[in-house]
Scaffold this active site. Structure first.
Site, mmCIF file in Angstrom:
data_model
loop_
_atom_site.group_PDB
_atom_site.id
_atom_site.type_symbol
_atom_site.label_atom_id
_atom_site.label_comp_id
_atom_site.label_asym_id
_atom_site.label_seq_id
_atom_site.Cartn_x
_atom_site.Cartn_y
_atom_site.Cartn_z
ATOM 1 N N ARG A 31 -0.327 9.503 4.811
ATOM 2 C CA ARG A 31 0.996 9.531 4.168
ATOM 3 C C ARG A 31 0.972 10.561 3.045
ATOM 4 N NH1 ARG A 31 1.844 3.986 1.931
ATOM 5 N NH2 ARG A 31 2.361 3.444 4.080
ATOM 6 N N ARG A 43 2.347 4.993 -6.656
ATOM 7 C CA ARG A 43 2.545 5.686 -5.383
ATOM 8 C C ARG A 43 3.710 6.673 -5.481
ATOM 9 N NH1 ARG A 43 1.091 1.260 -0.669
ATOM 10 N NH2 ARG A 43 -0.893 0.558 -1.539
ATOM 11 N N LYS A 49 -0.919 -2.156 -5.810
ATOM 12 C CA LYS A 49 -0.069 -0.970 -5.700
ATOM 13 C C LYS A 49 1.074 -1.031 -6.704
ATOM 14 C CE LYS A 49 2.490 -3.055 -1.847
ATOM 15 N NZ LYS A 49 2.789 -2.939 -0.417
ATOM 16 N N LYS A 61 5.009 0.822 -7.649
ATOM 17 C CA LYS A 61 6.105 1.641 -7.124
ATOM 18 C C LYS A 61 7.164 1.889 -8.188
ATOM 19 C CE LYS A 61 5.408 -0.095 -2.424
ATOM 20 N NZ LYS A 61 6.016 -0.775 -1.254
ATOM 21 N N CYS A 79 10.384 -1.440 9.316
ATOM 22 C CA CYS A 79 9.033 -0.961 9.044
ATOM 23 C C CYS A 79 8.356 -0.577 10.352
ATOM 24 C CB CYS A 79 8.230 -2.035 8.319
ATOM 25 S SG CYS A 79 7.822 -3.461 9.357
ATOM 26 N N CYS A 122 0.371 -1.345 12.630
ATOM 27 C CA CYS A 122 0.162 -2.062 11.368
ATOM 28 C C CYS A 122 -0.677 -3.312 11.608
ATOM 29 C CB CYS A 122 1.492 -2.447 10.740
ATOM 30 S SG CYS A 122 1.272 -3.381 9.196
ATOM 31 N N CYS A 133 6.383 -8.462 9.267
ATOM 32 C CA CYS A 133 5.663 -9.472 8.486
ATOM 33 C C CYS A 133 6.404 -9.651 7.168
ATOM 34 C CB CYS A 133 4.212 -9.033 8.261
ATOM 35 S SG CYS A 133 3.971 -7.886 6.885
ATOM 36 N N CYS A 136 8.115 -4.139 3.738
ATOM 37 C CA CYS A 136 8.153 -2.677 3.639
ATOM 38 C C CYS A 136 9.507 -2.097 4.036
ATOM 39 C CB CYS A 136 7.055 -2.065 4.492
ATOM 40 S SG CYS A 136 5.388 -2.488 3.929
#
Length: 547
Positions: A74, A143, A207, A209, A423, A429, A468, A472
């Site tokens: 990515r 990110r 993470k 954002k 997603c 994934c 899930c 995302c």
């Protein structure tokens, strides 16, 4: 802390600046397509995930073969803008390595899937030549910083857009391991130059954002981010930013301690210096107070709720050395992209291409490659997984129009489909419990006749699906949300608003396609019969069904 830290914490602190044994994994371990276990964690910080083709797991297991491992890469593209030459490079790299498919993410960047381990270094080197990188695109760091994508929404879009790059650069890890492992191939960086006062040697608990919204558009879903900056503009002058903290959507099925949360606005900053200082120190508060024991409870939203919003704000103000000003008024009136041709205040043209769930189809890819070869536009990724061709002059617009026609790009698409998001999910994934990107187009096709039945074809009802509960595809801030619970089953979420300022709620659990279509028919019938004037479907569902 007396509690035992997550094993990931030890991997980070012992990693020698995120190097670990990545070189050995790539250069020496030819018996597997994977990297060593600890390196699976570290490779994320360099913008990559280890994946395998889950469609082929059973077949390979029967043959006693290793999983078909590959990598997703990515890119880090703050604000989501690249030039024509960079698009050409990305196109050609995707053709040479991986599956050939380019995927536009919900965070204004692109990712390539299916890269084999021996292709990682040449892929990264090719991107580096094009002045593109994947540093910190994944991992326990800040990110890709995203920003409202369409320049037409504000005459000072360019000024605000620059904040994305400034913030991204400010929050980059200091380690040069990315270059050492993937580009130079040898140890040439002095560790003393890598001292990192922000991330230290432990990085963040999870993470992180950041999004920048430019009202009236909330195409970035600003309140779903750890930090949300909302630009306050008066008479085409940037006055500053409202700052929201603690947004995040991921949950875990069956774990009541996990939840979705929208960001809380803590105040306003009126200078660039104060804004950047606030953003930086929010990360240091999370670094110092975030949960490093349970990664399911480690995002900033849990830190904010543990400290309380006021407690977090007090700690933050002690670190930045100033008091936040009161929140300034703003209003969001749109969240979708502006498809087709639009012109900005300077007379430049922009064309927004619908890219369903970010998967650039072969005919679109060829069209974009030919556009890039003209070198008359830039390429802007939107937070809705679409692509904008930008900065096109009046003289050059006919050249784009000719290519649009020759490639049959402008196909009729329903408002619901244009308002959809999914997603990646299966087959790559590892967390996916159900389909999303491969299935939502089919589901929308089956919902479209129901829309037509009730005269709702032009209604921009937002519909989002994830494989899930990690969110995302941001299903928890949609009017129709579907969260995978198992093969062919989804939790049906209802009652989010149209502009991303209210979470939806669980309506029905573990619904199959037949049940979903029956419910949608019933819901739309009820909506048309009983809505009040100008009421959106999400507001109607919230008022009458799930509230």
């Amino acid at each position: 802390m007396s509690e035992k830290l997550s094993p990931i914490e030890a991997i980070k602190t012992k990693s020698d600046g995120l190097r670990g044994t990545l070189k050995e994994s790539i250069d020496l371990d030819n018996h597997t397509g994977n990297v060593r276990p600890d390196d699976e964690t570290l490779v994320k910080f360099h913008g990559m995930y280890v994946q395998d083709d889950r469609d082929r797991r059973a077949e390979r297991a029967a043959k006693k073969l290793d999983k078909l491992y590959s990598f997703m890469i990515r890119l880090r593209i703050p604000g989501g803008v690249i030039n024509a030459n960079q698009w050409i490079a990305t196109h050609e790299i995707s053709e040479q390595f991986g599956t050939g498919t380019l995927k536009i993410t919900t965070r204004q960047t692109v990712q390539l899937h299916g890269l084999l381990k021996h292709q990682l270094r040449p892929t990264i080197q090719a991107f580096n030549t094009a002045k593109l990188d994947s540093i910190a695109a994944c991992g326990d760091v800040n990110r890709n910083v995203i920003v409202s994508s369409h320049p037409q929404i504000s005459a000072i879009h360019q000024q605000i857009y620059k904040y994305a790059d400034t913030i991204s650069t400010l929050l980059l890890p200091k380690t040069q391991s990315y270059y050492e492992v993937f580009i130079d191939g040898e140890k040439i960086y002095e560790r003393s130059a890598e001292a990192d006062p922000l991330y230290e040697d432990r990085y963040l608990p999870r993470k992180f954002k950041i999004a920048i919204a430019i009202p009236p558009s909330n195409d970035v879903d600003v309140f779903t981010n750890d930090i949300g900056l909302i630009a306050i503009i008066e008479n085409n002058e940037l006055k500053g930013f409202n700052i929201a903290i603690g947004g995040g959507l991921a949950t875990t099925h069956g774990n009541a301690n996990t939840y979705s949360r929208l960001g809380s606005i803590i105040g306003f900053t009126d200078t660039e210096e104060k804004t950047l200082k606030a953003v930086y120190e929010i990360l240091t508060v999370q670094r110092d107070f975030g949960n490093r024991v349970d990664r399911k409870l480690s995002r900033l939203k849990y830190t904010v709720d543990k400290l309380t919003v006021e407690g977090f704000k007090k700690e933050l103000e002690s670190r930045v050395g100033f008091k936040f000003l009161p929140e300034q008024p703003f209003q969001f009136t749109e969240r979708n992209d502006r498809f087709g041709w639009e012109q900005n205040h300077q007379g430049s043209w922009f064309y927004t291409l619908f890219v369903e769930h970010g998967v650039v189809k072969p005919y679109q890819k060829q069209f974009l490659y030919e556009v890039a070869q003209l070198n008359i536009s830039n390429f802007i990724f939107s937070g809705n997984q679409n692509l904008i061709l930008g900065e096109i002059s009046n003289e050059n617009k006919p050249k784009i129009e000719a290519l649009l026609k020759s490639h049959d790009i402008e196909k009729q698409v329903s408002a619901l489909r244009k308002s959809s998001m999914a997603c990646v999910a299966l087959p790559t994934c590892p967390l996916a419990l159900a389909e999303a990107q491969r299935y939502l187009p089919e589901l929308v096709t089956k919902i479209e006749p129901i829309l037509e039945k009730y005269g709702l074809t032009e209604d921009e009802i937002s519909i989002r699906m994830t494989g899930c509960p990690n969110g995302c595809g941001r299903p928890y801030v949609s009017e129709l949300g579907f969260v995978g619970t198992g093969p062919g089953q989804y939790n049906f979420m209802l009652g989010g608003d149209r502009y991303g300022e209210r979470l939806n709620k669980l309506y029905k659990e573990k619904q199959t396609e037949v049940q979903i279509l029956e419910e949608v028919d019933s819901l739309f019938s009820n909506y048309v019969a009983n809505k009040i004037a100008d009421e959106t479907f999400g507001d109607f569902a919230f008022r009458t069904i799930v509230n």
